[in-house]
Scaffold this active site. Structure first.
Site, PDB file in Angstrom:
ATOM      1  N   HIS A 103      49.550  49.749  68.194  1.00 35.55           N
ATOM      2  CA  HIS A 103      50.476  48.647  68.417  1.00 35.55           C
ATOM      3  C   HIS A 103      49.778  47.288  68.471  1.00 35.55           C
ATOM      4  O   HIS A 103      50.030  46.512  69.393  1.00 35.55           O
ATOM      5  CB  HIS A 103      51.258  48.853  69.724  1.00 35.55           C
ATOM      6  CG  HIS A 103      52.148  50.049  69.727  1.00 35.55           C
ATOM      7  ND1 HIS A 103      52.652  50.622  70.879  1.00 35.55           N
ATOM      8  CD2 HIS A 103      52.649  50.791  68.701  1.00 35.55           C
ATOM      9  CE1 HIS A 103      53.420  51.658  70.567  1.00 35.55           C
ATOM     10  NE2 HIS A 103      53.424  51.790  69.249  1.00 35.55           N
TER      11      HIS A 103
HETATM   12  C1  LIG Z   1      50.118  55.642  62.887  1.00 36.21           C
HETATM   13  C2  LIG Z   1      51.101  54.683  63.486  1.00 36.21           C
HETATM   14  C3  LIG Z   1      52.060  55.169  64.388  1.00 36.21           C
HETATM   15  C4  LIG Z   1      52.982  54.278  64.949  1.00 36.21           C
HETATM   16  N1  LIG Z   1      54.002  54.785  65.691  1.00 36.21           N
HETATM   17  C5  LIG Z   1      55.023  53.979  66.061  1.00 36.21           C
HETATM   18  C6  LIG Z   1      56.189  54.515  66.644  1.00 36.21           C
HETATM   19  O1  LIG Z   1      56.344  55.721  66.810  1.00 36.21           O
HETATM   20  N2  LIG Z   1      57.185  53.649  67.002  1.00 36.21           N
HETATM   21  C7  LIG Z   1      57.053  52.302  66.840  1.00 36.21           C
HETATM   22  O2  LIG Z   1      57.975  51.563  67.224  1.00 36.21           O
HETATM   23  N3  LIG Z   1      55.943  51.766  66.289  1.00 36.21           N
HETATM   24  C8  LIG Z   1      54.952  52.577  65.859  1.00 36.21           C
HETATM   25  N4  LIG Z   1      53.866  52.051  65.228  1.00 36.21           N
HETATM   26  C9  LIG Z   1      53.749  50.591  65.123  1.00 36.21           C
HETATM   27  C10 LIG Z   1      54.718  49.944  64.126  1.00 36.21           C
HETATM   28  O3  LIG Z   1      54.913  50.774  63.008  1.00 36.21           O
HETATM   29  C11 LIG Z   1      54.146  48.583  63.703  1.00 36.21           C
HETATM   30  O4  LIG Z   1      54.009  47.763  64.846  1.00 36.21           O
HETATM   31  C12 LIG Z   1      55.038  47.841  62.721  1.00 36.21           C
HETATM   32  O5  LIG Z   1      55.329  48.643  61.613  1.00 36.21           O
HETATM   33  C13 LIG Z   1      54.334  46.570  62.279  1.00 36.21           C
HETATM   34  O6  LIG Z   1      55.139  45.891  61.362  1.00 36.21           O
HETATM   35  P1  LIG Z   1      54.560  44.631  60.581  1.00 36.21           P
HETATM   36  O7  LIG Z   1      55.659  44.158  59.688  1.00 36.21           O
HETATM   37  O8  LIG Z   1      53.977  43.687  61.560  1.00 36.21           O
HETATM   38  O9  LIG Z   1      53.332  45.193  59.734  1.00 36.21           O
HETATM   39  P2  LIG Z   1      53.278  46.396  58.665  1.00 36.21           P
HETATM   40  O10 LIG Z   1      54.512  47.239  58.761  1.00 36.21           O
HETATM   41  O11 LIG Z   1      51.968  47.049  58.846  1.00 36.21           O
HETATM   42  O12 LIG Z   1      53.359  45.652  57.286  1.00 36.21           O
HETATM   43  C14 LIG Z   1      52.366  44.855  56.714  1.00 36.21           C
HETATM   44  C15 LIG Z   1      52.436  45.052  55.205  1.00 36.21           C
HETATM   45  O13 LIG Z   1      51.706  44.014  54.560  1.00 36.21           O
HETATM   46  C16 LIG Z   1      50.928  44.579  53.531  1.00 36.21           C
HETATM   47  N5  LIG Z   1      49.789  43.687  53.305  1.00 36.21           N
HETATM   48  C17 LIG Z   1      48.772  43.446  54.160  1.00 36.21           C
HETATM   49  N6  LIG Z   1      47.930  42.540  53.628  1.00 36.21           N
HETATM   50  C18 LIG Z   1      48.433  42.218  52.419  1.00 36.21           C
HETATM   51  C19 LIG Z   1      48.006  41.344  51.375  1.00 36.21           C
HETATM   52  N7  LIG Z   1      46.906  40.588  51.516  1.00 36.21           N
HETATM   53  N8  LIG Z   1      48.744  41.259  50.235  1.00 36.21           N
HETATM   54  C20 LIG Z   1      49.881  42.001  50.094  1.00 36.21           C
HETATM   55  N9  LIG Z   1      50.329  42.844  51.047  1.00 36.21           N
HETATM   56  C21 LIG Z   1      49.614  42.942  52.205  1.00 36.21           C
HETATM   57  C22 LIG Z   1      50.531  45.934  54.077  1.00 36.21           C
HETATM   58  O14 LIG Z   1      50.087  46.803  53.069  1.00 36.21           O
HETATM   59  C23 LIG Z   1      51.815  46.368  54.757  1.00 36.21           C
HETATM   60  O15 LIG Z   1      52.685  47.030  53.862  1.00 36.21           O
HETATM   61  C24 LIG Z   1      52.914  52.889  64.652  1.00 36.21           C
HETATM   62  C25 LIG Z   1      51.966  52.405  63.757  1.00 36.21           C
HETATM   63  C26 LIG Z   1      51.075  53.288  63.157  1.00 36.21           C
HETATM   64  C27 LIG Z   1      50.068  52.749  62.169  1.00 36.21           C
END
Ligand SMILES: Cc1cc2nc3c(=O)[nH]c(=O)nc-3n(C[C@H](O)[C@H](O)[C@H](O)COP(=O)(O)OP(=O)(O)OC[C@H]3O[C@@H](n4cnc5c(N)ncnc54)[C@H](O)[C@@H]3O)c2cc1C
Length: 545
Positions: A482
């Protein structure tokens, strides 16, 4: 135009223009892509560094175990050696695929506490109190239990109850009640405190990632273009206005220009990395790596926070655990058939079946600990389950005081960043973990679990004193995945975005993802990130006039 980098060998081969360019198709980016393209009036480009979400294990809930170390869809980062964890590096999976981390996560739907958002508001972030954000949680939601004052129906994100009857998970809930924790039917309702069953982001037994929930329904829109395997390398500025994104796809560098705004949704590690690579970050760090400073923003990459997880593992007296299913070819096949026919059974297990939220001290106003209970045991997440019947429950301190940082290692956009979380750096964090393990052991010793318990495999009966428990946390503690707050919202000198998520000091640029959280909320982060992106979409459309 300035690129942020002095010596850019890669000149873009072409240039296309859109109203909005979104970097990252994760939990937040897919929401933005859907909402901003919905009325057909504006053109939107969504860039994703990873591939399409065709890996079959993305769509089966238990498949998250298979994706944990699957590098085709995972950035697979590591922290630097963590001083509070005996110098160990902690593995940090992050989704690199359409849906981002929502395509590889543990599927639990937990919003946090009302007080988390009221605290964000108290810190000066107008519009982020609980009453302000609740409508966005509801707007996102398709709650299969039906609508009520806390829940919505008809939204893109389906939230469901677990589709498996598991005696162990039920025994855990009963044991926690016996240990004095009240039953709570809904962790996302009036109050979070209590013990009960988690809901998950699934639809009819399949994962409801943000790609599935938000992007798929929007894919046929003529005004939305999605580019996969497209790594954004840097943002391009005119003075202090963000104008374009250079990205590499199939070995070619292309430029996408934004008429209105660039929205960085690359997650808590990659968003600050991209800003730093582009010249927005701590001046001294950028100069060290030969990057021209567009804006000296010392807060970019600061304030990294994460939930630590410490697991207690039990040997089970009955063959009712997932270990027993996985270790039996016959039971594995039956579980596969059950899932294929009914979308039910062990393959629907998420990162926790039941859980609890409680306080380690009566002086606290709200729970500071979350327990995730799971009917299997393993030495390391993502690796083989134990050959014997086993189950686990982990403690997670909800509001850690420890703070870390994210820094680029070089000007190379493909180089992994330097991640320091500094787990267990404060006395509060250390004592909360010790007290939580003691409380968890009380639950595990309660009558309802007695028929299932042989002994405690880890930490084990010989780990008793505070020092011994803390030593165990240092040896075995890991992440709950997280990370947040690396481009924190606020109005103080280290805040990176304002309450409308605009990067302070730069025009035409917002960050919308887990990095903007003013601090880590008390629960799992996916639902809150989706809420943030829902709210950001409204703000962006309002500001567009
Ligand atoms: C193994 C795991 C288990 C988890 N379990 C839970 C759970 O059970 N419940 C829960 O609520 N949360 C859980 N989480 C946390 C939750 O999924 C994340 O906090 C949330 O998805 C983050 O969202 P975000 O949009 O900030 O980033 P992300 O969803 O990580 O999205 C970022 C995206 O940007 C892309 N990206 C990055 N850099 C670049 C670039 N330079 N150019 C183009 N694209 C790029 C990445 O590839 C990715 O697709 C878990 C996370 C993980 C990894």
């Amino acid at each position: 135009m300035t690129s942020g980098t002095r010596a850019s060998a890669d000149q873009p081969s072409d240039s296309a223009e859109f109203d909005y360019v979104i970097v990252g198709a994760g939990s937040a980016g897919c929401v933005l892509a859907n909402r901003l393209s919905a009325d057909g009036k504006r053109t939107v480009l969504l860039l994703e560094a990873g591939p399409k979400d065709t890996n079959i294990w993305i769509h089966v809930p238990l498949g998250y175990g298979k994706l944990f170390k699957e590098k085709s869809v995972n950035w697979m980062y590591q922290t630097e050696p963590e001083p509070g964890l005996d110098g160990r590096q902690v593995f940090q999976p992050r989704g690199k695929v359409l849906g981002g981390s929502s395509s590889i996560n543990g599927l639990l739907y937990v919003r946090g506490q009302h007080e988390d958002y009221d605290r964000w508001r108290q810190r000066g972030n107008v519009g982020w109190g609980y009453d302000d954000v609740l409508p966005y949680f509801k707007k996102a939601e398709n709650q299969t239990r039906g609508a009520d004052p806390y829940h919505g129906t008809g939204g893109p994100l389906t939230v469901s109850d677990w589709r498996h009857d598991d005696p162990l998970s039920e025994a855990f809930v009963k044991a926690a009640v016996e240990a004095g924790i009240p039953f709570n039917k809904d962790f996302n309702g009036a109050t979070q405190e209590g013990v009960g069953f988690f809901q998950t982001t699934t639809r009819r037994g399949r994962r409801a990632s943000s790609a599935f929930s938000y992007l798929r329904p929007a894919r046929s829109r003529g005004n939305l273009r999605v580019e996969t395997d497209a790594l954004a390398q840097r943002l391009i500025f005119e003075g202090r206005r963000a104008r374009a994104v250079d990205y590499r796809q199939n070995g070619v560098v292309r430029r996408a220009r934004a008429r209105r705004e660039i929205l960085v949704s690359s997650g808590a590690y990659n968003s600050p990395q991209l800003l730093q690579l582009s010249g927005v970050g701590p001046a001294e760090l950028l100069q060290r790596h030969g990057i021209d400073v567009v804006l000296d923003a010392p807060g970019v990459g600061n304030d990294l926070q994460d939930h630590l997880q410490v697991r207690v593992m039990m040997r089970c007296a009955q063959r009712v655990t997932l270990n027993d299913v996985v270790n039996s070819p016959f039971r594995s096949v039956m579980a596969g058939l059950q899932y294929a026919a009914l979308r039910k059974g062990p393959l629907t297990i998420a990162a926790g079946t039941s859980g609890a939220f409680f306080k380690t001290s009566p002086r606290l106003a709200t729970p500071d600990i979350q327990i995730h209970f799971i009917p299997f045991s393993t030495d390391k997440m993502g690796e083989k389950l134990h050959p014997f019947p086993g189950f686990s429950a982990s403690v997670c301190q909800l509001r850690p005081e420890s703070r870390g940082s994210l820094r680029i290692r070089s000007a190379d956009p493909a180089a992994p960043p330097e991640i320091r979380i500094n787990y267990l750096a404060t006395e509060t964090d250390r004592s909360a973990n010790i007290d939580a393990i003691r409380m968890l052991r009380k639950i595990l010793a309660a009558p309802a679990l007695k028929p299932y318990v042989v002994d405690e495999v880890e930490p084990g009966a010989n780990v008793v004193s505070d020092d011994e428990i803390l030593a165990f946390c240092r040896q075995r503690g890991s992440t709950v995945y997280h990370p947040t707050s690396t481009c924190r919202m606020g109005s103080d000198p280290l805040a990176v975005v304002d309450a409308r998520l605009r990067v302070r000091g730069i025009d035409g640029l917002r960050v919308v993802d887990a990095s903007v959280m003013p601090d880590l909320m008390s629960g799992n982060t996916n639902a809150p990130v989706i809420m943030i992106a829902e709210k950001a979409s409204d703000m962006i459309l309002q500001d567009a006039g």
